[in-house]
Scaffold this active site. Sequence first.
Site, short mmCIF file in Angstrom:
data_model
loop_
_atom_site.label_atom_id
_atom_site.label_comp_id
_atom_site.label_asym_id
_atom_site.label_seq_id
_atom_site.Cartn_x
_atom_site.Cartn_y
_atom_site.Cartn_z
N THR A 131 0.91 -1.16 -0.14
CA THR A 131 0.14 -0.13 -0.26
C THR A 131 0.80 1.29 0.05
OG1 THR A 131 -0.14 0.02 2.50
CG2 THR A 131 -1.94 -1.20 0.92
N ARG A 180 4.11 2.20 -2.26
CA ARG A 180 4.57 2.62 -3.87
C ARG A 180 4.89 1.49 -4.56
NH1 ARG A 180 2.39 6.17 -1.90
NH2 ARG A 180 2.71 8.26 -1.63
N GLU A 186 -1.00 5.49 -12.90
CA GLU A 186 -2.31 5.82 -12.18
C GLU A 186 -3.05 6.80 -13.08
OE1 GLU A 186 -1.05 3.84 -7.84
OE2 GLU A 186 -1.88 5.92 -8.26
N HIS A 243 -5.61 2.61 -5.50
CA HIS A 243 -4.98 3.48 -4.52
C HIS A 243 -5.86 4.28 -3.69
CE1 HIS A 243 -0.97 6.14 -4.44
NE2 HIS A 243 -1.59 5.70 -3.13
#
Length: 341
Positions: A252, A254, A283, A302
């Site tokens: 969670t 990078r 993203e 994310h």
Amino acid sequence: MNTVILDDHQDVVRHLQCTVKLAGLPWKAYTNTVKGLGQLAIRLHDAEALVLIRERTPITRALLDKLPKLRFISQTGRMGTHIDLAACTERGVAVADGAGSPIAPAELTWALVMAATRRLPHYIGNLKQGIWQRTGFDKAGGSTGDGTGWPPAFGLGVALHGRTLGLWGYGKIGQMVAAYGRAFGMRVLVWGSEGSRQKAKQDGFEAAASREDFFSASDVLSLHLRLNEATRGIVTAQDLARMQPTALLVNTSRAELIAPDALLHALRQGRPGLAAIDVFESEPIAPDHPLLGLGNCICTPHIGYVERDNYELYFGTAFDNLLNFVQGRPSNIVNPEALAR
């Protein structure tokens, strides 16, 4: 000061309580994302101030060259490498750092741990198809089936009690996740800098004897490192190959902490057997991203920091910094040299 808020994917900014702070200021929030330099330059041409949502939009030297009116950037959350700070300083663009909280990302990390170990997404998905108490893993053929190396009973979820939780990184988020592991009766094993390992031992947790032991001993391994040049690609294919076929990797933090394509290949080989991923190198990701096609990878978009209380903190601080700049008393500026320009 004409202000633009970028990448408000869920169209939530205008509904936050802290948005009342912007009363009297001209501002606009964009809910769709544009990636191209030309498109961004057109969108931001008249912007005097930007409010960035985390690292969703890189602010590069080339982009700054096309934004002659820009004077201020207010970051939600902590500063990252997505802003070319030197270029901002050269152009007299002041950048304000934001506030952060470990609560939302730590809780999301633990939600992913529990969802993956109990196979919740697979059970839920199959139940909606009328399939009772089946995850789908048991149809893969186990360790003699499709070459993934999954054990024959991989379709069964497992309890966390008595298993080993490995944490690479022991900052604020890592410390909270360690406490969750302790509450669930797990052995908590920490790897990281010497300072991290010492702090973990002071808190009553174990420090791994070596990097190799850390990866091989962890039933659940969660990454909690900041991304910088020293940590980019720090998790290698060799590290992942040391994990057990029954192990879970959680990221969670990078995506770039893991060497390019290493996780994809590792999951296909079945070491680790599972992954739960909230972050990606680019993203939003494309619908055909290869990780989305793997049955042994749980993916979320994310959302570690995407939570109402956290947003109120993030944007409340960012808006305070914006107002302070407008009123001539700038706060939390990370490049004060830019103010002189």
